[in-house]
Write an enzyme that holds these catalytic residues in place. Structure first.
Site, PDB file in Angstrom:
ATOM      1  N   GLY A   1     -31.889  18.138 -42.924  1.00  0.00           N
ATOM      2  CA  GLY A   1     -33.319  18.402 -43.051  1.00  0.00           C
ATOM      3  C   GLY A   1     -33.701  19.742 -42.472  1.00  0.00           C
ATOM      4  O   GLY A   1     -34.852  19.983 -42.133  1.00  0.00           O
TER       5      GLY A   1
ATOM      6  N   VAL B   1     -28.675  19.620 -32.266  1.00  0.00           N
ATOM      7  CA  VAL B   1     -29.141  18.244 -32.333  1.00  0.00           C
ATOM      8  C   VAL B   1     -28.108  17.273 -32.907  1.00  0.00           C
ATOM      9  O   VAL B   1     -27.872  16.200 -32.370  1.00  0.00           O
ATOM     10  CB  VAL B   1     -30.439  18.149 -33.184  1.00  0.00           C
ATOM     11  CG1 VAL B   1     -30.864  16.690 -33.336  1.00  0.00           C
ATOM     12  CG2 VAL B   1     -31.556  18.952 -32.534  1.00  0.00           C
ATOM     13  N   GLY B   2     -27.465  17.644 -33.988  1.00  0.00           N
ATOM     14  CA  GLY B   2     -26.744  16.678 -34.808  1.00  0.00           C
ATOM     15  C   GLY B   2     -25.631  15.900 -34.131  1.00  0.00           C
ATOM     16  O   GLY B   2     -25.489  14.698 -34.349  1.00  0.00           O
ATOM     17  N   GLU B   3     -24.819  16.556 -33.329  1.00  0.00           N
ATOM     18  CA  GLU B   3     -23.559  15.939 -32.960  1.00  0.00           C
ATOM     19  C   GLU B   3     -23.541  15.007 -31.745  1.00  0.00           C
ATOM     20  O   GLU B   3     -22.859  13.996 -31.771  1.00  0.00           O
ATOM     21  CB  GLU B   3     -22.491  17.034 -32.805  1.00  0.00           C
ATOM     22  CG  GLU B   3     -22.080  17.562 -34.180  1.00  0.00           C
ATOM     23  CD  GLU B   3     -21.267  18.841 -34.132  1.00  0.00           C
ATOM     24  OE1 GLU B   3     -21.819  19.853 -33.663  1.00  0.00           O
ATOM     25  OE2 GLU B   3     -20.120  18.833 -34.570  1.00  0.00           O
TER      26      GLU B   3
ATOM     27  N   SER C   1     -23.713  21.607 -35.313  1.00  0.00           N
ATOM     28  CA  SER C   1     -25.108  21.273 -34.974  1.00  0.00           C
ATOM     29  C   SER C   1     -25.989  22.489 -34.787  1.00  0.00           C
ATOM     30  O   SER C   1     -27.012  22.413 -34.148  1.00  0.00           O
ATOM     31  CB  SER C   1     -25.178  20.460 -33.661  1.00  0.00           C
ATOM     32  OG  SER C   1     -24.368  19.337 -33.720  1.00  0.00           O
TER      33      SER C   1
ATOM     34  N   ILE D   1     -28.286  19.824 -44.579  1.00  0.00           N
ATOM     35  CA  ILE D   1     -27.751  18.476 -44.499  1.00  0.00           C
ATOM     36  C   ILE D   1     -28.691  17.580 -43.722  1.00  0.00           C
ATOM     37  O   ILE D   1     -28.941  16.451 -44.079  1.00  0.00           O
ATOM     38  CB  ILE D   1     -26.369  18.500 -43.823  1.00  0.00           C
ATOM     39  CG1 ILE D   1     -25.446  19.387 -44.642  1.00  0.00           C
ATOM     40  CG2 ILE D   1     -25.799  17.107 -43.736  1.00  0.00           C
ATOM     41  CD1 ILE D   1     -24.101  19.570 -44.031  1.00  0.00           C
TER      42      ILE D   1
ATOM     43  N   THR E   1     -30.282  24.784 -37.151  1.00  0.00           N
ATOM     44  CA  THR E   1     -31.645  25.080 -36.721  1.00  0.00           C
ATOM     45  C   THR E   1     -31.622  26.099 -35.592  1.00  0.00           C
ATOM     46  O   THR E   1     -32.426  27.024 -35.547  1.00  0.00           O
ATOM     47  CB  THR E   1     -32.350  23.789 -36.262  1.00  0.00           C
ATOM     48  OG1 THR E   1     -32.264  22.856 -37.332  1.00  0.00           O
ATOM     49  CG2 THR E   1     -33.794  24.046 -35.931  1.00  0.00           C
TER      50      THR E   1
ATOM     51  N   ALA F   1     -35.657  25.010 -29.034  1.00  0.00           N
ATOM     52  CA  ALA F   1     -34.805  23.987 -29.654  1.00  0.00           C
ATOM     53  C   ALA F   1     -33.354  24.230 -29.290  1.00  0.00           C
ATOM     54  O   ALA F   1     -32.939  25.356 -29.021  1.00  0.00           O
ATOM     55  CB  ALA F   1     -34.974  24.010 -31.169  1.00  0.00           C
TER      56      ALA F   1
END
Ligand code: FAD
Ligand code: FES
Ligand code: FES
Lengths: 157, 765, 294
Positions: free
Chosen positions: B494, B722-724, B533, B492, B536, B719
Site C-alpha cells: 500500500g 514497517v513490514g518485516e 521494509s 506491495i 515508504t 516514519a
C-alpha cells in the site's frame, strides 16, 4: 476425441464453449470467457482463490471440471459487483482495509457472499469457520473478519 | 499513539487511515496480475523439475514431448543462447547443465501453445540421471568426512540479503576449509567466559526452525517478449524491477537499455519474489522469437522457488540475579541449500541485537546441502534466531523467578547501544513496544488466564534493522490541475497510497487529485527493491522531496502572476492564493494549462526527489499471545494475540495495522504449522497447501494492534520501516505461551502436537 | 493432466454400459476432489485412466432416504454438505454427520461425495470410521450384477478397494440405530480445519435396557492402518460390561494395540498410536454420554 461443447451462464450471460475434458471451470472462465477476476493460487482445492458459485453451491473451480458445468449457472467475482458500483461486501472490504495484495480477495469475497446468503448475520466464530477454505497470506484475516461483519450489518442481515 | 498525537493533528492526510487506492479494483477482480496477461503468439512454458536431489545428467530425450501436437520446443541448457553462466549463482544457472543440485531443479523447458499441453508434454521428457549421494542435514554436512553437496563457491555477488538489510562494519567472509561451508561470520565483544562466571543462572540449548515457504497466494509468474528491435520486455510479479533488469541484462549480455521490466501487481512476495527465472524466460523468448509465459503451479513454486532456510541455533546465555544479561554465546547455522544466499549476517547481528549484553560471542555458518536454495522471508533470518533468544530469555527469567516483561525491559536495547558489529543504534522504540504490551488487556489479564488449566501467555520481541537503497521520484502537474507521482518501486504494502497521502499533504490537495503510478524500468525514476521494509522510508522521502520541489515551482510561477512573494502564498485544494486575499488567486488548472498547452509560457512542472539515505530506521515489535493447550493431544489453540510495533510515524495507520496483523499471522504459522518436510532422499514431501499448512481463519483469532510511534531521525514525518518486524516474535511468543500453559519447553518449530507431547514426556522415541 | 475421454451418462445403466463398451482403463468420477487432484499432481494408485465416467448426478446415487424398517439409504454421490445438513443423519447417525462436517472446506464439502471418500480408500477418509461403526453395507453394481458387502470388506489397502473394473458403488445402507445407542467421531489434525486426519476415531455404543451395561459396541480407527479398521478386540472388552470410565479406558488401551500405524509426514507411528488411546477414550465417553441422553 474432439472438444465437447458446453453451455453455461456466467453472471447472467450465456456462453457456448468447446472444452477439453481435462479443462477446469477456472480455465474456461479465465482463459476462454476472459473473466480473469478468479485466481489460481494452488490448483488443487486448497486455497479458495478460485471460488465460484455453481448452481447455488460454492466450489473451488480449479478442480471442478468444465464439462460438469454444462448447463450451469455460475457466479464469479465479476458477477457480485463492479460495473454498477460495489457490492456492500466489496465496499466493506475496501473501507475496512481488508485488501492487501488482493490475490485471495476475489475468492474470499465470493465465499463471504455465499456465507451471507445462507447466514445473513454470522457471528465471528461462524465467519472463521466458513472462510477456512480461503487462505490469505497478507492480511492475517482480522480486517477480513471486520469487513464481513460490517457487510452483514450494511446488508441489514 | 500518544507521543505524536499532536503532530498528527497538524496534518490533513498523513497519519490518517486511508483505504488503499487500489482496493476497489482488487475487490472487483479488475486488477491485472501477471497470469492475466496474454500476448499474441504467446507460448506457455513448463519446466522439467529434477526428481532427484543430487545427480549427474546423463542424457535428455525430448522426442516424446516434441511429438505432442501443440508443443513448439523443448529447450535444455545446451540450447540456450550464449549467456553468463555461473555455477555459484542460482540465477545464472538457467537450467541445470551437468549436475542437479536439488530436488526440483529445472533441467529443461517445454514450450507449447497452451499450458495444459506444456504440462502434459513436460511429463514426457525423459531425463537420465546418475544419482549422487545427497547431503541433506546441515550438521552432517559439516563433518569432515561428509560428501560434498556441490563444487566450491567463488564469489557471492550482490546477494539479495543486501537489499533487505544494510550493515556497516561487517562483511560476510567466505572460507575454504571445513566441508560444505558457504560462508562464516563471527562477532565478539567482551569476555563471555567471564560473563558466564558472573551469571546467577545459565541456560543452554539448541533451537531449530525448519525451511519455510513464503507462500504468497500468487505463485511466480513471468512473461517475456523479445521484439524485432532487439528489446527484451519482461513482465514479472517481482518486488524488485530494477534489480531484475540489471541482473537479466548482465546474465544475457544485453545493455540495460535493451531490457525493460514491468512489475505486474505482486500477489504477495514477502521476500520470495525478488529475482529468479526472469533471465531464463527472457532467454526462451529470445530463442523462440515469441512471447513466453511461465506461470508456476503451486507445486512447482514450492519445489523450485526460494524458500526460507532451515536454521539451527546453539545458544548459551547467562543472567545475573538482578536480571541483567551477562553473557551470550551463540552458534548460528543456516542451511542455504545448493546455492549461497542464506541470511547469515542479519541472523548473527540480531541474535545479539535485541538486548544489551556486555559479553558476547557469535559464530555463524552458512552450509550447503542438496536442497533448494533459499531466499528471503520477511525479516530473513530474524525469526529463526529470535526463537532461540526469546525462548532462552524466558527460561532464564523463570529460573531466577523474574517477570519476563521486567527482564526484557531491563535489557532492551536503546539508542546508542551497539549491535554485535559495534554499530550503534539510532533512535529506536523497543522499550516503548514492551511498555505498550504491558499495558494491554491481554497482559493485564495474564494471571487470570493462567488460573485456567492449560492456558498460558507468552511474550516475545523481534526487530529488523531495515535496508537502505537510493530512491527517486517525480511529481508532475497535469493540464487539468491534477497531480501525478511516478515511482519505480512495486507497491506491495500500500505504499502508493501512502505516497498519495504525502503528495496531497505537501500540496494540500484532496487525495482524489493525486495519482501515484509505478512505472516500468524504462520510464520510472530509480528505486531499490520493495524489500527490507524500506519503501515508504526511502522512496517516501523521495516523493516528499519531489512534491516539495513541485510546490516550489508552482509557487515561483504563482508569485510572478500574483505579484506577491512566495512566503505570502498558500496552497488550498488546487488553488494558490495570497494569504488573506480571496481575490488574488489562481488555480492548479490554470497553472497546468500555462505549463503544457501550445504557446504555454512556463515550463512543465516536474518536481524531482532523489535520496540516498544512510541512516537506518530499525523497527521493533513486542507481542503477547494467549494459548490453550490440550494436554491429551498436544493441540495448541491461539486464543488471543496482541502486537505492538514502533513504526515511527504511521503515515497510514490502516495499512500499518494490516502489516502488523499479517506479519503476526505469519509468525503464528511458523510457530505452529509451517515446515517443508524432506525425506531421506531429499524429496519434498509436502509441496501443496494442504500439507504445507498455512494458518486458516479457524486458526487465527482477531489480532489486536498497538501502534507505537517513536519518530525516526530520518524518515518521512518520522516514519520508519514497517513490514518485516511483526513476523519475528511469533514462534518464540507461542513457545513461551505453551511453556507457561503446561510447563513444557519445545525447542523445535513448528510446535506440533507431536513435539508438545514429546516435551510432556507422553510419547518417546 | 494427460488427455482422457469423459462421459456423462444419464442413468446408472448407461454408466455401466459405457464401462462395458469402452473396456479397461476407465474410472468413475464423482466430485473429483480426490481424482482431479491426483490426475493433476500424481499420487493415484492406479494406472492413469483412459476415460472417466461421471456418476455425480446419477439419480440412483443421489438418494438420501430413510426407509422404515430398513434404515438409511445413502447414495454414493451425496455430498458431504448434504450429509451434514441432513436432519436424519444428524439425529440418528451423528458420527457420520461429524465425519462429513470436517471434510475440507465448505467448497470441498459441496463437491466431495461419500462414495468418492470411500472409493478413494485413503486410510484417513473421514466418513469411513463413522460408517464402519454404524454398520454400513456397500451396494455395488457392475458387469456381473449386484454385490452387497459389509463395509469392513470393502477396503483392501491404501487407494485399493474390492471394486473391479466397471463396478460402481451405488449406495451404502445403514441399519436403523438400536435403542439407547449413539455414535461419535473425532479426528486429530494440526490445523483446526482444512486438514487430513492424523488419527480418526469413531465409536458406537448401545446400552442395555437398564442403561448400565454396554449391549453393543463398535470402534473404528482411521489413518492408523493400511485401511480404516475396526478395533474388534477393544469392542469385545466392552460388550456386556458396565459403562464405566475404567472399562472405556481398558478398551482404549486395547484399541491402541490394534492400531498398526506408520510414520509419515503427518505424524510418527508412536504419536499416532498414542493418539488412538486418548482419542478412543474421549470418543467412547462422548458416545456414552449421548447414549445415556436417549
Ligand atoms: C481441499 C481438500 C480437502 C480435503 N479434506 C478432506 C478431509 O478432511 N477428509 C477426507 O476424508 N477427505 C478430504 N479430502 C479428499 C476428498 O475430498 C474426499 O475423499 C471426497 O469425499 C472424495 O469424493 P469425490 O466425490 O470428490 O471423489 P472423486 O475424486 O470423484 O473420486 C475419488 C475416487 O473414488 C472413485 N469413485 C468415486 N465415486 C465412485 C463410485 N460411486 N463408485 C466407484 N468409484 C467411485 C473415483 O474413481 C476415484 O478413484 C479433501 C480434498 C480436498 C481437495
Ligand atoms: S486455486 Fe482453486 S483452491 Fe486454490
Ligand atoms: S491480500 Fe494477499 S493473499 Fe490475501
Amino acid at each position: 476425441m474432439p472438444k465437447q461443447l458446453i453451455r453455461l451462464v456466467v453472471n447472467g450471460e450465456g456462453h457456448e464453449v468447446a472444452v477439453e475434458p481435462w479443462w477446469s471451470l477456472l480455465h474456461v472462465v479465465r482463459e476462454v470467457i476472459g473473466l480473469t477476476g478468479s485466481k489460481e493460487g494452488c490448483g488443487t482445492g486448497d486455497c479458495g482463490a478460485c471460488s465460484m458459485i455453481v448452481n447455488g453451491r460454492l466450489v473451488t473451480s480449479c478442480i471442478f471440471l468444465a464439462l460438469e458445468a454444462d448447463g450451469a449457472q455460475v457466479t464469479t467475482i465479476e458477477g457480485i459487483g463492479g460495473d454498477k458500483g460495489l457490492h456492500p461486501i466489496q465496499q466493506a472490504f475496501v473501507e475496512e482495509g481488508a485488501v492487501q495484495c488482493g490475490y485471495c480477495i476475489p475468492g474470499m469475497i465470493v465465499a463471504a457472499y455465499d456465507l451471507l446468503r445462507q447466514n445473513p448475520r454470522p457471528t465471528l466464530e461462524e465467519i472463521r469457520y466458513a472462510l477456512a477454505g480461503n487462505l490469505c497470506r497478507c492480511t492475517g484475516y482480522t480486517k477480513i473478519y471486520q469487513a464481513v461483519l460490517r457487510a452483514a450489518e450494511m446488508m441489514g442481515g | 499513539m500518544a507521543e505524536v498525537g499532536d503532530v498528527r493533528k497538524a496534518f490533513r492526510h498523513v497519519g490518517k487511515p486511508v483505504p488503499r487506492v487500489d482496493a476497489p479494483a482488487k475487490v472487483t477482480g479488475r486488477t491485472i496480475y501477471g497470469d492475466d496477461l496474454k500476448l499474441p503468439r504467446m507460448l506457455h512454458v513448463k519446466l522439467v523439475h529434477a526428481p532427484v536431489a543430487h545427480a549427474r545428467i546423463k542424457g535428455i530425450d525430448a522426442s516424446k514431448a516434441l511429438a505432442v501436437p501443440g508443443v513448439e520446443a523443448v529447450i535444455t541448457a545446451q540450447d540456450l543462447p550464449p549467456h553468463r553462466y555461473d555455477p555459484d549463482n542460482r540465477t545464472r544457472v538457467l537450467l541445470a547443465r551437468d549436475e542437479v543440485l536439488f530436488y526440483g531443479q529445472p533441467v529443461a523447458a517445454v514450450l507449447a501453445r497452451d499450458p495444459y499441453t506444456s504440462a502434459y508434454a513436460r511429463d514426457l521428457v525423459e531425463v537420465q540421471y546418475e544419482e549422487l549421494p545427497p547431503v541433506l542435514d546441515p550438521l552432517e554436512a559439516l563433518r569432515p568426512d561428509a560428501p560434498l553437496a556441490r563444487g566450491s563457491v567463488q564469489a557471492l555477488e550482490e546477494g539479495e540479503v543486501g537489499g533487505h538489510i544494510t550493515v556497516e562494519g561487517a562483511e560476510a567472509r567466505k572460507e575454504e576449509g571445513p566441508r560444505n561451508v558457504a560462508s562464516t561470520i563471527t562477532f565478539k565483544r567482551g569476555d563471555v567466559e567471564q560473563g558466564f562466571k558472573e551469571a546467577a543462572a545459565v541456560v543452554e540449548g539448541t533451537w531449530r526452525t525448519p525451511m519455510a515457504h513464503q507462500s504468497y497466494i500468487e505463485p511466480h509468474v513471468i512473461v517475456a517478449d523479445y521484439d524485432s528491435t532487439g528489446r527484451l520486455s519482461i513482465w514479472s510479479s517481482t518486488q524488485a524491477p530494477f534489480h531484475v533488469r540489471n541482473e537479466v541484462a548482465k546474465t544475457l549480455g544485453l545493455p540495460e537499455t535493451r531490457v525493460r521490466v514491468i512489475s505486474t501487481e505482486v500477489g504477495g512476495g514477502f521476500g520470495g519474489k525478488i529475482y529468479l527465472y526472469e533471465a531464463l524466460v527472457g532467454a526462451l523468448a529470445m530463442t523462440l522469437q515469441r512471447p513466453v509465459k511461465l506461470t508456476m503451479s503451486r507445486k512447482e513454486d514450492m519445489l523450485a522457488a526460494t524458500p526460507a532456510p532451515n536454521c539451527i541455533v546453539q545458544l548459551k546465555m547467562g543472567m545475573k540475579a538482578d536480571g541483567t544479561l551477562s553473557a551470550l554465546k551463540a552458534r548460528v547455522i543456516f542451511d542455504t541449500g545448493a546455492f549461497p544466499g542464506a541470511p547469515l549476517l542479519p541472523g548473527c547481528l540480531l541474535i545479539g541485537g535485541f538486548y544489551k549484553c556486555p559479553n558476547l560471542e557469535i559464530e555463524g555458518l552458512e552450509v550447503f546441502t542438496n536442497k533448494v536454495s533459499v531466499g528471503a522471508l520477511r525479516a530473513p533470518g530474524a525469526h529463526n534466531v529470535a526463537f532461540a533468544l526469546e525462548s532462552a530469555l524466558d527460561m532464564l527469567a523463570r529460573r531466577l523467578e523474574l517477570d519476563p516483561m521486567e527482564v526484557r525491559l531491563k535489557n532492551a536495547v536503546e539508542k546508542g547501544d551497539p549491535l554485535p558489529s559495534g554499530q550503534p543504534y539510532p533512535a529506536i522504540g523497543l522499550k516503548e513496544c514492551l511498555e505498550a504490551v504491558a499495558k494491554s488487556q491481554l497482559w493485564q489479564r495474564r494471571h487470570e488466564i493462567r488460573a485456567h488449566p492449560n492456558r498460558g501467555v507468552g511474550l516475545a520481541v523481534g526487530g529488523w534493522l531495515g535496508g537502505l537503497q537510493p530512491a527517486s521520484a517525480t511529481v508532475t502537474l497535469n493540464a487539468d490541475g491534477t497531480v501525478n507521482a511516478l515511482v519505480g518501486a512495486a507497491d506491495i504494502t500500500g505504499t502508493n497510497t501512502a505516497f498519495a497521502q504525502i503528495v496531497a499533504e505537501v500540496l494540500n490537495l484532496p487525495l482524489e487529485m493525486v495519482r501515484v503510478t509505478t512505472g516500468d524500468t524504462d520510464s520510472a525514476p530509480y528505486a531499490g527493491m520493495s524489500a527490507g521494509s524500506k519503501v515508504t522510508f526511502t522512496v517516501g522521502r523521495a516523493v516528499k522531496l519531489a512534491a516539495e520541489d513541485a510546490k516550489e515551482q508552482i509557487l515561483r510561477i504563482a508569485s510572478q502572476r500574483l505579484e506577491a512573494p512566495p512566503e505570502e502564498l498558500e496552497l488550498v485544494d488546487g488553488v494558490v492564493r495570497v494569504r488573506g486575499r480571496e481575490d488574488k488567486q489562481l488555480t492548479f488548472r490554470e497553472l497546468g494549462r500555462w505549463s503544457t498547452a501550445f504557446g504555454g509560457r512556463y515550463p512543465p512542472i516536474v518536481g524531482r526527489g532523489a535520496v540516498a539515505p544512510r541512516l537506518q530506521a530499525p523497527s521493533f515489535s513486542a507481542q503477547a499471545v494467549e494459548v490453550e493447550v490440550d494436554p491429551n493431544t498436544g493441540q495448541v489453540q491461539v486464543l488471543s494475540w496482541v502486537v505492538a510495533q514502533d513504526v515511527g510515524f504511521a503515515i497510514n495507520p490502516m495499512a500499518v495495522e494490516g502489516q502488523m496483523q499479517g506479519g503476526s499471522t505469519q509468525g503464528l504459522g511458523l510457530a505452529l504449522f509451517e515446515e517443508m518436510a524432506y525425506d531421506e532422499q531429499g524429496r519434498l514431501l509436502n509441496p501443496n497447501l494442504l500439507d504445507y499448512r498455512l494458518p486458516t481463519t479457524a486458526d487465527v483469532p482477531p489480532i489486536e494492534t498497538i501502534i507505537v510511534e517513536v519518530p525516526s531521525e530520518d524518515g518521512p514525518y518520522g516514519a520508519r520501516i514497517v513490514g518485516e518486524p511483526s513476523i519475528v516474535p511469533g514462534p518464540a511468543a507461542v513457545a513461551n505461551a505453551v511453556a507457561d500453559a503446561i510447563g513444557a519447553r519445545v525447542f523445535q518449530a513448528p510446535l506440533t502436537p507431536e513435539k508438545i507431547l514429546h516435551a510432556l514426556g507422553k510419547i518417546k522415541d | 493432466m494427460r488427455p482422457f475421454s469423459y462421459f456423462i451418462p444419464a442413468s446408472l445403466q448407461e454408466a455401466l454400459a459405457i464401462f462395458q463398451r469402452e473396456g479397461e482403463g476407465g474410472r468413475p468420477i464423482a466430485g473429483g476432489t480426490d481424482l482431479v487432484v491426483q490426475l493433476k499432481e500424481g499420487g493415484h494408485k492406479f494406472p492413469y485412466p483412459r476415460y472417466l465416467v461421471s456418476v455425480r448426478r446419477l439419480p440412483e446415487l443421489r438418494r438420501l432416504e430413510w426407509v422404515e424398517g430398513e434404515g438409511l439409504r445413502l447414495g454414493a454421490a451425496v455430498t458431504m454438505a448434504e450429509i451434514e445438513a441432513s436432519p436424519i443423519v444428524r439425529e440418528r447417525y451423528l458420527a457420520l454427520a461429524e465425519g462429513a462436517r470436517v471434510v475440507g472446506s465448505r467448497q470441498t464439502a459441496n463437491m466431495a461425495t461419500v462414495g468418492g471418500n470411500l472409493c478413494n480408500a485413503a486410510p484417513s477418509a473421514d466418513t469411513a470410521p463413522p460408517l464402519l461403526v454404524l454398520g454400513a453395507k456397500a451396494r455395488i453394481l457392475g458387469p456381473r450384477g449386484e454385490r452387497l458387502l459389509p463395509l469392513e470388506e470393502f477396503f483392501l489397502g491404501p487407494g485399493r478397494t474390492v471394486l473391479e473394473h466397471g463396478e460402481v458403488l451405488v449406495e451404502v445402507l445403514l441399519p436403523p440405530p438400536l435403542p439407547r445407542s449413539a455414535s461419535a467421531y473425532r479426528r486429530h489434525t494440526p490445523r483446526q480445519c482444512m486438514d487430513i486426519a492424523v488419527v480418526g476415531v469413531a465409536a458406537f455404543l448401545a446400552l442395555d435396557e437398564a442403561g448400565e451395561k454396554i449391549a453393543e459396541a463398535r470402534i473404528a480407527l482411521g489413518a492408523v492402518a493400511p485401511t480404516p479398521i475396526r478395533a474388534h478386540r477393544a469392542e469385545a472388552l466392552l460388550v456386556g460390561r458396565p459403562a464405566s470410565p475404567e472399562v472405556l479406558g481398558e478398551a482404549a488401551l486395547m484399541a491402541r494395540e490394534e492400531a498398526s500405524p506408520i510414520s509419515d509426514v503427518r505424524g510418527s507411528a508412536q504419536f499416532r498410536r498414542y493418539l488412538v488411546g486418548v482419542m478412543t477414550e474421549a470418543v467412547l465417553e462422548e458416545a456414552l454420554s449421548r447414549a445415556r441422553g436417549r
